[in-house]
Design an enzyme around this catalytic site. Sequence first.
Site, PDB file in Angstrom:
ATOM      1  N   GLY A 152      39.611  57.611  20.082  1.00 47.74           N
ATOM      2  CA  GLY A 152      40.985  57.975  19.771  1.00 47.74           C
ATOM      3  C   GLY A 152      41.222  59.428  19.441  1.00 47.74           C
TER       4      GLY A 152
ATOM      5  N   GLY B 140      40.872  61.955  21.546  1.00 46.35           N
ATOM      6  CA  GLY B 140      41.264  62.720  22.723  1.00 46.35           C
ATOM      7  C   GLY B 140      40.099  63.231  23.535  1.00 46.35           C
ATOM      8  N   LYS B 141      38.984  62.533  23.418  1.00 47.06           N
ATOM      9  CA  LYS B 141      37.757  62.949  24.108  1.00 47.06           C
ATOM     10  C   LYS B 141      37.916  62.933  25.625  1.00 47.06           C
ATOM     11  CE  LYS B 141      34.735  59.910  23.374  1.00 47.06           C
ATOM     12  NZ  LYS B 141      35.041  59.142  24.596  1.00 47.06           N
ATOM     13  N   THR B 142      38.420  61.819  26.162  1.00 41.33           N
ATOM     14  CA  THR B 142      38.585  61.706  27.616  1.00 41.33           C
ATOM     15  C   THR B 142      39.611  62.713  28.123  1.00 41.33           C
ATOM     16  OG1 THR B 142      37.973  59.379  27.609  1.00 41.33           O
ATOM     17  CG2 THR B 142      39.227  60.154  29.494  1.00 41.33           C
ATOM     18  N   SER B 143      40.716  62.883  27.387  1.00 36.31           N
ATOM     19  CA  SER B 143      41.743  63.845  27.791  1.00 36.31           C
ATOM     20  C   SER B 143      41.177  65.259  27.830  1.00 36.31           C
ATOM     21  CB  SER B 143      42.927  63.799  26.813  1.00 36.31           C
ATOM     22  OG  SER B 143      43.487  62.512  26.752  1.00 36.31           O
TER      23      SER B 143
ATOM     24  N   ASP C 279      31.129  55.411  29.583  1.00 42.04           N
ATOM     25  CA  ASP C 279      31.695  54.507  28.582  1.00 42.04           C
ATOM     26  C   ASP C 279      31.914  53.128  29.195  1.00 42.04           C
ATOM     27  OD1 ASP C 279      33.194  53.210  26.644  1.00 42.04           O
ATOM     28  OD2 ASP C 279      34.343  54.988  26.132  1.00 42.04           O
TER      29      ASP C 279
ATOM     30  N   THR D  71      47.030  55.283  27.209  1.00 45.23           N
ATOM     31  CA  THR D  71      45.621  54.909  27.261  1.00 45.23           C
ATOM     32  C   THR D  71      45.283  53.739  26.340  1.00 45.23           C
ATOM     33  OG1 THR D  71      44.931  57.118  27.955  1.00 45.23           O
ATOM     34  CG2 THR D  71      43.265  55.737  26.911  1.00 45.23           C
TER      35      THR D  71
END
Length: 600
Positions: free
Chosen positions: A23, A25-28, A50, A512
């Site tokens: 949550g 914002g790692k992927t973003s 992941d 997301t």
Amino acid sequence: MYPTFSIDSMELTPYLFFSGKGGVGKTSTASATAVGLADLGKKVLIVSTDPASNLQDVFRMDIPPTITPVPTVPGLDAVNLDPEAAAAAYREKLVGPYRDKLPQPVVAQMEEQLSGACTVEIAAFDEFANLLTKEKVTQGYDHIIFDTAPTGHTLRLLQLPSAWTNFLEDNTHGASCLGPLSGLAEKKTLYEATVEALSNKDRTTLMLVTRPDQGALAEGERAARELSDIGIKNQVVIMNGIFEVNSAVDDDIADSIYTKQQQVLKDMSEYMRSQAIYQLPYVPFPLTGIDSLRKFFTWRSEGLGPDYAEDISFLPQVLPGLQAIKEDLMEKSQGVIMTLGKGGVGKTTVATALALSLAKAGKKVHLTTTDPAAHIDQVLKDEHISEFLTVSRIDPTRETAAYREEVLSTSEKELDEEAMAFLEEDLNSPCTEEIAIFRAFAEVVDQANDQFVIIDTAPTGHTLLLLDASQSFSKEVERSSGEVPDSVKKLLPRLRNPEETNVIIVTLPEATPVLEASRLQTDLQRAEMSPSWWVINQSFAATKTTHPVLRARAIEERIWIKQIVDVEAEEAVLIPYMKEELIGSEKLLKLVMEGDNNAN
């Protein structure tokens, strides 16, 4: 405060690992970095390791487990590593050659041995290691970006090289819960090369994404320290979601966000202060789609006036608050309650608030967590709340040691010295921890005979692996200890019985988290488990905010609230954004006592 994260002004290594609490914002951030580097003319590959990947949501395209070009970004490729598919392929590689040569019962036994979570871990790691070490793959890219799982899973993934290498060196008997070690011995060189790549500061940088939030920073520090201990010392901290107050707008919610963030940053540990820290802004738009990713690193709030967001009626309809779930549960005297969802959506807060409210009403409640991050103690601040409430945590280290001791003490009277040596070696394999946690999970659930057992579960991917693996773990427990406890035998039937188990999906009203929660619900239904409630947490649309950034976020929320109410949930409740930190029993109980949330 901190320099803004900017890829065109930094010397970035070929391998970039983005890690952090769910949550944050790692992927973003990983995806925006990939797009930005490609726009600079670099050849880039972004990889998700992941189990609950949402890379496809961010790029708005299907991303298979094979390297695929991103059509609208020249120079950028993407791949979703599929642990389950990799495990199936790995299992068939080992078992396939023997299908026509060995009796069917022997082949079946091999498949059983290769059906546990360890096989999923090692197979996924093989895929990861192949990308990291094969020159025919790496030579084609200037940068390979790994969008890794939330911190606990990332630590496990990155520690696997030394864990499995040590196991191969120490094991002399040729078998384990992974099955025949001949399938692993050939990988030793690959693992060693992977360890070398991860530890080489000229080749690998760990990008620790966090937020100005106490829990996210604590987990970020834990990750930084543990990864440094295993040799990954080249680290950068990205502080995502820094909120700027708009002086033209008087808004108490915006002020509360800014004040809380500044206090958290002021209280940050010396260890985290010593890291190279960069910041990214709190943006008013969803970070999905190439256009949004491109403006993420350059967006500024200067000049954003109060008219940025249209004047709207925020919510599509009246929704009840968390009190509605409590009232539903009050009709019972016992049962299992599980909060599930993407990391960072507030599972711990919801689980703890429900536990407190039921205990205050005189219901006997046991609250526990299977999450390695274990934030319950931070939320309750070790308060003695009620004689009706007990609290525990399934601690991996303690449970593994207890399980290993139990198996050895049970077996020593029946096995000779050589067999005991074999068993002890087998119990040193990394998957013993998974078995021990599973057993502890089953024992906690078994306590729901005369009370409520509320389980604050791990992030989505780990939770699904835990539940899906129950059949194979039962077989593994029987193989290791000679018997399957009643708690293990009864677990799946109990979880599948809606009269005994309430599954609550917690999400945020954002793209997301909702899309991932929808996939979670589908997987649960496939496992014959149907969620009772959806909790929409931390909604700006349920507040009176006038700040332009927050109003823009509220407008976007309406789409996802409507999606949940109309399509996803049997029943849904809404929790507005809370200005206060929800720490301590008084504030948590207030959360459950809030009434319906409506557009006004």
